[in-house]
Design a protein around this motif. Structure first.
Motif, PDB file in Angstrom:
ATOM      1  N   THR A  70      10.659  -7.907  25.370  1.00 40.15           N
ATOM      2  CA  THR A  70      11.546  -7.203  26.448  1.00 40.15           C
ATOM      3  C   THR A  70      12.526  -6.348  25.622  1.00 40.15           C
ATOM      4  O   THR A  70      13.426  -5.522  26.442  1.00 40.15           O
ATOM      5  CB  THR A  70      12.262  -8.305  27.334  1.00 40.15           C
ATOM      6  OG1 THR A  70      12.946  -9.199  26.348  1.00 40.15           O
ATOM      7  CG2 THR A  70      11.225  -9.023  27.861  1.00 40.15           C
ATOM      8  N   THR A  71      12.639  -6.433  24.415  1.00 38.53           N
ATOM      9  CA  THR A  71      13.558  -5.399  23.491  1.00 38.53           C
ATOM     10  C   THR A  71      12.884  -4.015  23.619  1.00 38.53           C
ATOM     11  O   THR A  71      13.717  -3.052  23.498  1.00 38.53           O
ATOM     12  CB  THR A  71      13.959  -5.669  22.270  1.00 38.53           C
ATOM     13  OG1 THR A  71      12.633  -5.733  21.660  1.00 38.53           O
ATOM     14  CG2 THR A  71      14.513  -7.097  22.207  1.00 38.53           C
TER      15      THR A  71
ATOM     16  N   ASN B 225      15.728  -0.681  30.171  1.00 43.99           N
ATOM     17  CA  ASN B 225      16.507   0.066  31.088  1.00 43.99           C
ATOM     18  C   ASN B 225      17.923   0.341  30.597  1.00 43.99           C
ATOM     19  O   ASN B 225      18.786  -0.702  30.163  1.00 43.99           O
ATOM     20  CB  ASN B 225      16.765  -0.495  32.673  1.00 43.99           C
ATOM     21  CG  ASN B 225      16.974   0.493  33.616  1.00 43.99           C
ATOM     22  OD1 ASN B 225      18.047   0.638  33.852  1.00 43.99           O
ATOM     23  ND2 ASN B 225      15.904   0.771  34.438  1.00 43.99           N
ATOM     24  N   ALA B 226      18.568   1.550  30.666  1.00 43.54           N
ATOM     25  CA  ALA B 226      19.770   2.067  30.325  1.00 43.54           C
ATOM     26  C   ALA B 226      20.849   1.432  30.919  1.00 43.54           C
ATOM     27  O   ALA B 226      22.032   1.129  30.624  1.00 43.54           O
ATOM     28  CB  ALA B 226      19.851   3.523  30.186  1.00 43.54           C
ATOM     29  N   VAL B 227      20.865   0.879  32.348  1.00 45.39           N
ATOM     30  CA  VAL B 227      21.614   0.287  33.151  1.00 45.39           C
ATOM     31  C   VAL B 227      21.459  -1.045  33.343  1.00 45.39           C
ATOM     32  O   VAL B 227      22.495  -1.829  33.441  1.00 45.39           O
ATOM     33  CB  VAL B 227      21.617   1.185  34.647  1.00 45.39           C
ATOM     34  CG1 VAL B 227      22.309   0.604  35.545  1.00 45.39           C
ATOM     35  CG2 VAL B 227      21.694   2.692  34.409  1.00 45.39           C
TER      36      VAL B 227
ATOM     37  N   VAL C 258      17.818  -7.884  34.850  1.00 45.27           N
ATOM     38  CA  VAL C 258      17.694  -7.649  33.324  1.00 45.27           C
ATOM     39  C   VAL C 258      16.339  -7.519  33.089  1.00 45.27           C
ATOM     40  O   VAL C 258      16.006  -6.269  32.205  1.00 45.27           O
ATOM     41  CB  VAL C 258      18.072  -8.906  32.650  1.00 45.27           C
ATOM     42  CG1 VAL C 258      17.748  -8.910  31.059  1.00 45.27           C
ATOM     43  CG2 VAL C 258      19.611  -9.540  32.897  1.00 45.27           C
ATOM     44  N   ASN C 259      15.384  -7.982  33.758  1.00 42.97           N
ATOM     45  CA  ASN C 259      13.714  -7.472  33.565  1.00 42.97           C
ATOM     46  C   ASN C 259      13.152  -7.570  34.937  1.00 42.97           C
ATOM     47  O   ASN C 259      13.973  -8.148  35.898  1.00 42.97           O
ATOM     48  CB  ASN C 259      13.189  -8.424  32.380  1.00 42.97           C
ATOM     49  CG  ASN C 259      13.634  -8.069  31.183  1.00 42.97           C
ATOM     50  OD1 ASN C 259      14.211  -8.826  30.332  1.00 42.97           O
ATOM     51  ND2 ASN C 259      13.102  -6.770  30.617  1.00 42.97           N
TER      52      ASN C 259
ATOM     53  N   PHE D 264       6.260 -12.289  31.584  1.00 41.41           N
ATOM     54  CA  PHE D 264       6.423 -12.371  30.030  1.00 41.41           C
ATOM     55  C   PHE D 264       6.282 -13.739  29.250  1.00 41.41           C
ATOM     56  O   PHE D 264       6.005 -14.509  29.993  1.00 41.41           O
ATOM     57  CB  PHE D 264       7.800 -11.694  29.658  1.00 41.41           C
ATOM     58  CG  PHE D 264       8.018 -10.248  29.951  1.00 41.41           C
ATOM     59  CD1 PHE D 264       7.319  -9.360  28.932  1.00 41.41           C
ATOM     60  CD2 PHE D 264       8.811  -9.675  30.988  1.00 41.41           C
ATOM     61  CE1 PHE D 264       7.585  -7.959  29.219  1.00 41.41           C
ATOM     62  CE2 PHE D 264       8.968  -8.254  31.144  1.00 41.41           C
ATOM     63  CZ  PHE D 264       8.471  -7.463  30.402  1.00 41.41           C
ATOM     64  N   PRO D 265       5.875 -13.713  28.229  1.00 38.11           N
ATOM     65  CA  PRO D 265       5.741 -15.029  27.277  1.00 38.11           C
ATOM     66  C   PRO D 265       6.747 -16.011  27.793  1.00 38.11           C
ATOM     67  O   PRO D 265       8.115 -15.666  28.131  1.00 38.11           O
ATOM     68  CB  PRO D 265       5.877 -14.284  25.876  1.00 38.11           C
ATOM     69  CG  PRO D 265       5.161 -13.062  25.945  1.00 38.11           C
ATOM     70  CD  PRO D 265       5.975 -12.638  27.205  1.00 38.11           C
TER      71      PRO D 265
END
Length: 409
Positions: free
Chosen positions: A172-173, A178-180, A194-195, A201-202
């Protein structure tokens, strides 16, 4: 910069020379021009020698002198209002969290870097008492222990247009960024902002790799793989994979980022309607975008879809904005507002009906104000509202009020 200065001086010398040759009454002699030319050559040699000296000093640094270190601590307190006994047997609750992070990077070879991130914390926050699909506090730590969250090696080629990373990684890095809305420590607290909630995701950071290639400054493509379980066992049996293409257009002076991706989770899933089918896989698509409108305002949006036959959330979307406090003299302060929905799939609704539960799409709103107190210290008051918490239509309006403090160095 030094080359630019030399070129400017050279141009000046040529101008003088041409003036001496073609002007009828020149006050600059050829001897003076030649003397100036010699001074210029000596100056260029001095610049080159200084650059070589600086480069040699950098190379001669001991390995531990090249390490870059950063870290911080994040503390938060949140309290709820409107919680019903059927949602939380404690009713309204107040909880706190505390977390620490320390990261270090060490340049290796000419284009390589070794990186590690360690984290620790205590308190699982208000989410432990008030379950939701999107979460109220993504800084919470369910396990009170020190953990090595990331440790990897990265190498770049072709002026960083090609980048490869391998080790214990957090996908996720670099994917669904997303910049915001992408950092629970400084932006939105809720994990739903955040995501993407519709990406499986794992389960945890695990062994994996990613590779990114930038065709141009405004166009890139990446592929990532990681252990879907995040436990290091059977690395090649359960694999999460993702591919993303990103566009970075500029509209005038306003930067935009548009990311589109598809993913596949190879873990075995049970079919929600037919539990005997236990070998099902999950996959989906998503997008994440942010666009500056002015130097004060940036908008963002996310959308995701995944298989409803194996997932509670079939669709998820969120949208919002970030506004700088520059227009009232607080240019380092930030206001953030977001609204999102987790949309329940038909198969999950069917299983809920069989259990006597009335399903409902979860709505989530968050508003925060990030106040800069000092270069290394920020405070963020935060308000959140959730309807149909945890996908239950009988969980009506739920409010959470809190404050987050962040110290960074």
């Amino acid at each position: 910069m030094k080359r630019l200065v030399i070129w400017m001086i050279s141009g000046f010398v040529l101008l003088l020379a041409s003036t001496a040759v073609f002007a009828e009454e020149s006050t600059v002699s050829r001897e003076e021009i030649n003397a100036l030319r010699e001074k210029l050559e000596r100056l260029e040699k001095a610049f080159e020698q200084q650059a070589a000296t600086d480069s040699k000093k950098e190379e001669e640094k001991r390995w531990y002198e090249k390490i870059e270190i950063a870290g911080g601590a994040t503390a938060g307190v949140q309290g709820s209002a409107g919680a019903k006994k059927r949602h939380s047997r404690k009713g309204n609750v107040t909880d706190g969290t505390l977390s620490f992070d320390l990261e270090a990077s060490l340049p290796l070879a000419e284009s390589g870097k070794f990186y590690f991130l360690t984290e620790a914390g205590t308190g699982n926050g208000i989410d432990g008492d008030l379950p939701t699909l999107s979460g109220f506090n993504d800084t919470a730590n369910e396990e009170d222990k020190l953990s090595l969250s990331e440790v990897w090696y990265e190498h770049t080629w072709f002026k960083e247009r090609l980048r490869f990373r391998a080790g214990k990684i957090d996908l996720t890095t670099d994917f669904d960024t997303n910049a915001v809305a992408n950092c629970e420590k400084t932006q939105f607290l809720s994990g739903g902002f955040v995501n993407n909630l519709a990406v499986e995701f794992p389960d945890d950071n695990g062994i994996g790799a990613m590779i990114w290639f930038s065709l141009r400054d405004d166009l890139g493509f990446g592929v990532g793989f990681a252990d879907a379980d995040g436990d290091g066992d059977s690395l090649f049996d359960d694999v999460f994979s993702i591919a993303e293409i990103g566009f970075k257009p500029k509209i005038g002076e306003c930067q935009g980022n548009y990311r589109f991706y598809g993913w596949f989770n190879n873990k075995d899933h049970a079919d929600l309607v037919d539990p005997d089918k236990t070998g099902e896989k999950n996959y989906g698509i998503g997008l994440s975008l942010d666009q500056e409108i002015t130097d004060l305002l940036t908008l963002f949006a996310r959308y995701g879809w995944q298989r409803g036959s194996v997932s509670q959330i079939k669709h998820a979307w969120s949208a919002g904005l970030k506004c700088s406090g520059k227009f009232y003299g607080r240019q380092d302060d930030v206001i953030g507002l977001a609204y999102g929905m987790a949309i329940i799939g038909d198969d999950w609704e069917e299983t809920d009906r069989d259990s006597g539960i009335r399903s409902g799409n979860e709505h989530h709103v968050e508003l925060y104000y990030n106040l800069k107190v000092h270069d290394h210290f920020r405070i963020s008051p935060d308000i959140q509202w959730v309807k149909n918490a945890n996908g239950d239509a009988d969980n009506r309006d739920l409010w959470v009020f809190g404050v987050r403090a962040r110290v960074a160095f």
